[in-house]
Design a protein around this motif. Sequence first.
Motif, short mmCIF file in Angstrom:
data_model
loop_
_atom_site.label_atom_id
_atom_site.label_comp_id
_atom_site.label_asym_id
_atom_site.label_seq_id
_atom_site.Cartn_x
_atom_site.Cartn_y
_atom_site.Cartn_z
N GLY A 1 -5.55 5.16 3.40
CA GLY A 1 -6.08 5.33 2.04
C GLY A 1 -6.91 4.10 1.74
N THR B 1 -6.14 1.14 0.66
CA THR B 1 -5.66 -0.17 1.10
C THR B 1 -5.52 -0.26 2.62
OG1 THR B 1 -3.32 0.43 0.84
CG2 THR B 1 -4.44 -0.49 -1.09
N ASN C 1 -3.10 7.73 10.45
CA ASN C 1 -3.25 8.50 9.21
C ASN C 1 -3.04 9.98 9.49
OD1 ASN C 1 -3.99 8.06 6.32
ND2 ASN C 1 -5.47 9.67 6.79
N ALA C 2 -2.47 10.67 8.53
CA ALA C 2 -2.18 12.09 8.73
C ALA C 2 -3.45 12.93 8.67
CB ALA C 2 -1.18 12.55 7.68
N ARG D 1 -8.70 9.39 -3.60
CA ARG D 1 -7.68 9.82 -4.58
C ARG D 1 -8.16 9.67 -6.02
NH1 ARG D 1 -1.81 7.46 -4.02
NH2 ARG D 1 -1.41 8.79 -5.82
N VAL E 1 3.29 9.97 10.07
CA VAL E 1 4.38 9.01 10.28
C VAL E 1 5.67 9.68 9.80
CG1 VAL E 1 5.28 6.75 9.63
CG2 VAL E 1 2.82 7.07 9.89
N LEU F 1 1.30 3.47 3.03
CA LEU F 1 1.38 4.93 2.96
C LEU F 1 1.17 5.49 1.55
CD1 LEU F 1 4.18 5.87 5.53
CD2 LEU F 1 1.70 5.98 5.79
N GLY F 2 0.97 4.61 0.56
CA GLY F 2 0.60 5.09 -0.76
C GLY F 2 1.71 5.80 -1.50
N ASP G 1 0.12 0.99 -3.24
CA ASP G 1 1.17 1.64 -4.03
C ASP G 1 2.56 1.45 -3.41
OD1 ASP G 1 -0.88 2.52 -5.60
OD2 ASP G 1 -0.59 4.66 -5.23
N SER H 1 -2.47 1.12 -8.35
CA SER H 1 -3.90 1.33 -8.61
C SER H 1 -4.71 0.78 -7.45
CB SER H 1 -4.31 0.60 -9.89
OG SER H 1 -4.23 -0.80 -9.69
N CYS H 2 -5.94 1.27 -7.35
CA CYS H 2 -6.87 0.69 -6.39
C CYS H 2 -7.24 -0.71 -6.83
CB CYS H 2 -8.17 1.48 -6.36
SG CYS H 2 -8.03 2.97 -5.50
N ALA H 3 -7.36 -0.86 -8.15
CA ALA H 3 -7.84 -2.13 -8.70
C ALA H 3 -7.01 -3.30 -8.19
CB ALA H 3 -7.79 -2.05 -10.23
N LYS I 1 -18.14 3.40 -14.13
CA LYS I 1 -16.97 3.95 -13.41
C LYS I 1 -17.41 4.63 -12.12
CE LYS I 1 -12.99 5.49 -12.30
NZ LYS I 1 -11.76 6.01 -12.75
C1 LIG Z 1 -6.49 11.41 -10.10
C2 LIG Z 1 -6.29 9.95 -9.83
C3 LIG Z 1 -7.17 9.04 -10.39
C4 LIG Z 1 -6.99 7.67 -10.15
N1 LIG Z 1 -7.88 6.81 -10.72
C5 LIG Z 1 -7.76 5.48 -10.44
C6 LIG Z 1 -8.70 4.56 -10.97
O1 LIG Z 1 -9.63 4.94 -11.67
N2 LIG Z 1 -8.54 3.26 -10.67
C7 LIG Z 1 -7.53 2.81 -9.88
O2 LIG Z 1 -7.45 1.60 -9.66
N3 LIG Z 1 -6.61 3.66 -9.38
C8 LIG Z 1 -6.70 4.98 -9.63
N4 LIG Z 1 -5.79 5.86 -9.11
C9 LIG Z 1 -4.69 5.33 -8.30
C10 LIG Z 1 -5.15 5.11 -6.86
O3 LIG Z 1 -5.72 6.27 -6.34
C11 LIG Z 1 -3.96 4.68 -5.99
O4 LIG Z 1 -3.31 3.61 -6.60
C12 LIG Z 1 -4.51 4.28 -4.62
O5 LIG Z 1 -5.05 5.40 -3.96
C13 LIG Z 1 -3.41 3.64 -3.78
O6 LIG Z 1 -3.96 3.29 -2.54
P1 LIG Z 1 -3.03 3.24 -1.25
O7 LIG Z 1 -3.91 2.86 -0.11
O8 LIG Z 1 -1.83 2.45 -1.52
O9 LIG Z 1 -2.55 4.75 -1.06
P2 LIG Z 1 -3.36 6.09 -0.82
O10 LIG Z 1 -4.76 5.97 -1.29
O11 LIG Z 1 -2.51 7.15 -1.37
O12 LIG Z 1 -3.41 6.22 0.76
C14 LIG Z 1 -2.26 6.51 1.52
C15 LIG Z 1 -2.72 7.05 2.85
O13 LIG Z 1 -1.58 7.25 3.66
C16 LIG Z 1 -1.63 8.55 4.23
N5 LIG Z 1 -0.26 9.00 4.43
C17 LIG Z 1 0.70 9.20 3.49
N6 LIG Z 1 1.85 9.57 4.08
C18 LIG Z 1 1.60 9.60 5.40
C19 LIG Z 1 2.40 9.91 6.54
N7 LIG Z 1 3.69 10.25 6.45
N8 LIG Z 1 1.81 9.84 7.76
C20 LIG Z 1 0.51 9.45 7.89
N9 LIG Z 1 -0.27 9.17 6.87
C21 LIG Z 1 0.26 9.25 5.64
C22 LIG Z 1 -2.39 9.39 3.23
O14 LIG Z 1 -2.96 10.54 3.86
C23 LIG Z 1 -3.43 8.38 2.75
O15 LIG Z 1 -4.55 8.39 3.59
C24 LIG Z 1 -5.93 7.23 -9.33
C25 LIG Z 1 -5.07 8.15 -8.75
C26 LIG Z 1 -5.24 9.50 -8.98
C27 LIG Z 1 -4.32 10.48 -8.33
#
Ligand SMILES: Cc1cc2nc3c(=O)[nH]c(=O)nc-3n(C[C@H](O)[C@H](O)[C@H](O)COP(=O)(O)OP(=O)(O)OC[C@H]3O[C@@H](n4cnc5c(N)ncnc54)[C@H](O)[C@@H]3O)c2cc1C
Length: 398
Positions: A11, A13, A36-37, A44, A77, A107-108, A275, A290-292, A358
């Motif tokens: 994702g 991060t 990644n899956a 997102r 995973v 893994l978010g 996350d 958050s992404c931020a 945005k």
């Molecule tokens: C509708 C919406 C709007 C948003 N708007 C904002 C915004 O405006 N600003 C902001 O800062 N944040 C926003 N967010 C929050 C932001 O999207 C998340 O905080 C961010 O995506 C987290 O990043 P991450 O890399 O931790 O996880 P993710 O982006 O969720 O990435 C996780 C990755 O792990 C993979 N994965 C998960 N489980 C497995 C597994 N078992 N095996 C293999 N791969 C797996 C997933 O496929 C994904 O690619 C929003 C979220 C949503 C849903």
Amino acid sequence: MRHRIIVLGAGYTGAFAAGRLARRLRREDVAITLVNAEPDFVERVRMHQLAAGQDLKSRPFSGMFAGTGVELRLAKVTGVDVDRKTVAVAGADGAEELGYDTLVYALGSGWNAQGVPGTAEHAFEIAGRPGALRLRERLARLDAGQAVVVVGGGLTGLEAATEIAETRPDLDVALAARGGLGDWLSSKGREHLRKVVGGLGITVYEHAAVTGVEADRVATADGRAIPAAVTVWTAGFAVHPIAKATALEVTGTGQIMVDGTMRSVSHPDVYAVGDAAMVMGPGDKPLRMSCASGVPTAWQAVDAIAARLTGGKLPNVPIRYFNQCISLGRKEGLIQYVTADDRAVRSALTGRLAAVYKELVCKGAAWGVANPTFGLPMRRRRVTRERVAAGSAVAASA
Ligand SMILES: Cc1cc2nc3c(=O)[nH]c(=O)nc-3n(C[C@H](O)[C@H](O)[C@H](O)COP(=O)(O)OP(=O)(O)OC[C@H]3O[C@@H](n4cnc5c(N)ncnc54)[C@H](O)[C@@H]3O)c2cc1C
């Protein structure tokens, strides 16, 4: 033997982390694997747009990481054994175990039903692509005048309700918020939000804690029954159960406890970002999901890994907030400036300009993922055997 670094999750991060690792460390010293899956990057932050019927740009990983030295593994995973330092994955070739020296867990999260009765059976969610596509398909089948209730008055709820109302003005869209509408915003931000929400014809139920979801309504704590042909649940995110099933020290909700370098407090070979991590921010407040704030956690983790492997200086960059960027449909937006610990200050950017801002933020984040090794100088440093040995000794004694 190269030092094996596995990044779980591509994702925002995880993808940023893998790219930055490739920039910081030499290929002859490290083997970086990104698991990644899904075969493509899921934006997102645009899931409400996908649900409302917009088509998102396809972003396959294969092209993005080609030539970077990062090996991409498309697999799910299924478990992590932090004592044996292995990851269990299931891919097209079946189940397999991958060994690591350093793990970056990214893994978010997914949606959080919060145990409210009926949510799992009747509510739709937009925390990920499958949920957003399901909602998209359902919305497309709704007739004019049918009711959509978005539960949750946070950023995701506001973005979802306004996006749906703008795309489908024929629907009867409502928003149920536990508190007052945008009550954490500045007065300028709140006023603008009310104006846009009112202009889109969204009915707002304030101080409406939803206690149950049924096929055709939601029930609130104060006894209201709000008609809903479709309920969209946006009340928070929950991390995947994988970390909780390991020996890692996690919070009650399953986020991995880390120090200021994003290193697990219980297992020094493991870093957690985004996350999935419980990171204390300014004012000793946990960073929100958050992404931020998630992307800076990835930078911090990578710089710490590189420093520990190469003998460089450990990073100590405080992770802080600058603004909350909220889309309110495609034509309107709200950029609420905030303190380092995410509290609204008086100034806010509103209107068309905020929508453009945005959009640029979303595009910028996706561009960063799509160009994982571009932009920064190639400060690649040698991994020293002594450093690796020292790191393993710490891990063994932890
Ligand atoms: C509708 C919406 C709007 C948003 N708007 C904002 C915004 O405006 N600003 C902001 O800062 N944040 C926003 N967010 C929050 C932001 O999207 C998340 O905080 C961010 O995506 C987290 O990043 P991450 O890399 O931790 O996880 P993710 O982006 O969720 O990435 C996780 C990755 O792990 C993979 N994965 C998960 N489980 C497995 C597994 N078992 N095996 C293999 N791969 C797996 C997933 O496929 C994904 O690619 C929003 C979220 C949503 C849903």
